[in-house]
Design an enzyme around this catalytic site. Structure first.
Site, PDB file in Angstrom:
ATOM      1  N   HIS A 103      18.438  33.068  13.305  1.00  0.00           N
ATOM      2  CA  HIS A 103      18.994  32.312  12.171  1.00  0.00           C
ATOM      3  C   HIS A 103      19.188  33.301  11.025  1.00  0.00           C
ATOM      4  O   HIS A 103      18.411  34.253  10.897  1.00  0.00           O
ATOM      5  CB  HIS A 103      18.024  31.256  11.628  1.00  0.00           C
ATOM      6  CG  HIS A 103      17.606  30.183  12.573  1.00  0.00           C
ATOM      7  ND1 HIS A 103      16.585  30.329  13.461  1.00  0.00           N
ATOM      8  CD2 HIS A 103      18.049  28.910  12.733  1.00  0.00           C
ATOM      9  CE1 HIS A 103      16.415  29.198  14.140  1.00  0.00           C
ATOM     10  NE2 HIS A 103      17.285  28.328  13.727  1.00  0.00           N
ATOM     11  N   ASP A 106      16.006  34.060   9.304  1.00  0.00           N
ATOM     12  CA  ASP A 106      14.982  34.813  10.053  1.00  0.00           C
ATOM     13  C   ASP A 106      15.075  36.295   9.734  1.00  0.00           C
ATOM     14  O   ASP A 106      14.065  36.989   9.685  1.00  0.00           O
ATOM     15  CB  ASP A 106      15.178  34.705  11.573  1.00  0.00           C
ATOM     16  CG  ASP A 106      15.146  33.297  12.093  1.00  0.00           C
ATOM     17  OD1 ASP A 106      14.501  32.445  11.466  1.00  0.00           O
ATOM     18  OD2 ASP A 106      15.775  33.060  13.153  1.00  0.00           O
TER      19      ASP A 106
HETATM   20  C1  XLS Z   1      14.480  23.223  17.060  1.00  0.00           C
HETATM   21  C2  XLS Z   1      15.573  23.968  17.662  1.00  0.00           C
HETATM   22  C3  XLS Z   1      15.923  25.266  16.971  1.00  0.00           C
HETATM   23  C4  XLS Z   1      17.294  25.711  17.394  1.00  0.00           C
HETATM   24  C5  XLS Z   1      17.913  26.734  16.523  1.00  0.00           C
HETATM   25  O1  XLS Z   1      13.902  22.331  17.647  1.00  0.00           O
HETATM   26  O2  XLS Z   1      15.258  24.180  19.002  1.00  0.00           O
HETATM   27  O3  XLS Z   1      14.961  26.230  17.258  1.00  0.00           O
HETATM   28  O4  XLS Z   1      17.283  26.209  18.695  1.00  0.00           O
HETATM   29  O5  XLS Z   1      18.122  26.267  15.236  1.00  0.00           O
END
Ligand code: XLS
Ligand code: NI
Ligand code: NI
Length: 444
Positions: A103, A106
């Protein structure tokens, strides 16, 4: 830069099923040729940045437990972001998997204003580009975090406040640009807060229209910048909101059809989200594959006793064989892959635990893949399924499905021809036994 994962002195290698080394693959041999292709190229494994490097091991009752020094209130946030990225690339390289996912937040911290936030992102994208060049690690997908900041508490694109929509659009624009710059294979939208906490204050129709407009803008921007990757939506039924609009594959599919967006998006299916939706992972995959919207997988598993996204590492070959059979039977991944959207348990506080989780998960996927291909090559299941529908290729079946038939004409035919269907066995137990036999005979 100082090494972080100091206990792992060598890259993880394939050592075969009999090795005593816990830091080795027993099944995942990246170069093994399966159905004409390297195993690594079938699986396209990615490590996720967020759970592994951006999450301190906190839960709703307790603080972080993990040893992640860059998260400990750093005086210089950009230096901490670089330190985190050094550790992340050290991990990717030592694990030896080809991709990662991130992200925007991140990899780069928020700035004092949005201008600084964008500049932070640009600097960290440059840094990532250098690291990728040095290591050969590639980007499976990028995404934007549109759920952590309080400005998104009532949703991103589905927020009642258009300024929140605008902010989300700005973030996605920059995250999509960053993904293109890093040559990402795809881009994911997970609508973590695109949903509601109570219907008492929610206008469903209005929020749906906003969401559709948002997706249109994203698809249009993708074309505008010439991003050749694929856009994915990641379904999840709830958590953090009580109800999420991208509930499951079928709901996303219906929404895309309704707004004429079905050619622009595919789904990124997460194992634990499937089970939260009350489905099996197999169901979600089969739906997406058979309706032409299958894109990618967030590999993990839930806990059958917990009603939330525990994101544990995959460890059941039995559970993975049927969905993987579906995926590889339809040609496997094109833009997607298996992203390890997995977290360590909060008590797994040793740095090396991150390796153990990934090694076990990857070996589990590899084993299930080999078994799925064994079933596919022998047509164990595909033939049974095909034969079961053979009638629809015959005269009666074709005629019923053609515009030449009608309810009346079919009824007349039943009378005239004395049609009287004879029940045939669905053979579920036989098929379950055949799958188990393939697992037990272990083609690895
Ligand atoms: C949350 C999601 C998140 C997505 C990415 O439950 O799995 O991690 O994969 O935003
Ligand atoms: Ni996910
Ligand atoms: Ni999830």
């Amino acid at each position: 830069m100082a090494e972080f994962f100091t206990e792992v002195t060598e890259p993880i290698r394939y050592e075969g099923p009999d090795t005593a080394n816990p830091l080795a693959f027993r099944v995942y041999d990246p170069d093994r040729i399966v159905a004409g292709k390297r195993l690594e190229d079938h699986l396209r494994i990615a490590v996720c940045y967020w759970h592994s490097f951006q999450w301190p091991g906190s839960d709703i009752f307790g603080d972080g437990t993990f040893d992640r020094p860059w998260l400990d209130n750093p005086a210089d946030e950009m230096a901490a972001a670089r330190q985190k990225m050094d550790a992340a690339f050290e991990f990717f390289t030592k694990l030896g998997t080809p991709y990662f996912c991130f992200h925007d937040r991140d990899i780069a911290p928020d700035g004092a204003d949005y201008g600084e936030t964008v500049s932070n992102l640009h600097q960290m994208v440059d840094y990532a580009a250098e690291k990728m060049e040095q290591t050969g690690v590639k980007l499976l997908w990028g995404t934007a975090n549109l759920f952590s900041h309080p400005r998104f508490m009532a949703g991103a694109s589905t927020n009642p406040n258009p300024e929140a929509f605008a902010f989300a659009a700005a973030q996605v624009r920059h995250a999509l640009d960053a993904t293109k710059r890093l040559d990402g294979q795809s881009y994911v939208l997970w609508g973590g807060r695109e949903g509601y906490d109570t219907l008492l204050n929610t206008d469903l129709k209005q929020e749906g229209a906003q969401f559709a407009r948002f997706l249109e803008m994203v698809a249009e921007h993708k074309r505008k910048i010439g991003f050749e990757g694929q856009l994915f939506i990641e379904p999840k039924p709830q958590e953090p909101t009580k109800h999420q609009y991208d509930y499951d594959s079928a709901t996303v599919h219906g929404f895309l059809e309704r707004f004429d967006l079905v050619d622009e998006f595919q789904v990124n299916i997460e194992v634990n989200h499937a089970t939260l939706a009350g489905h099996s992972f197999h169901h979600e995959v089969a739906y997406a594959v058979q309706h032409g919207i299958f894109g990618s997988i967030d590999a993990n598993r839930g806990d059958p006793q917990n009603g939330w996204d525990t994101d544990q590492f995959p460890n059941s070959v039995e559970e993975l064989v049927p969905p993987l059979h579906e995926i590889f039977g339809a040609g496997g991944f094109k833009y997607g892959g298996f992203n390890f959207d997995t977290k360590l348990r909060r008590q797994s506080v040793d740095r090396t635990d991150l390796f153990h989780g990934h090694i076990g998960g990857i070996d589990t996927l590899a084993k299930a893949t080999l078994i799925a291909f064994d079933l596919l090559e022998k047509e164990t299941l595909t033939k049974v399924r095909r034969d079961r529908y053979a009638g629809w290729s015959g005269d009666l079946g074709k005629w019923i499905l053609s515009p030449d038939s009608s309810l009346e004409a079919v009824a007349d035919k039943v009378l005239a021809d004395g049609i009287d269907p004879v029940p045939v066995s669905g053979r579920q137990e036989v098929l379950e036994n055949l799958v188990n036999r393939a697992i037990w005979s272990d083609p690895s």
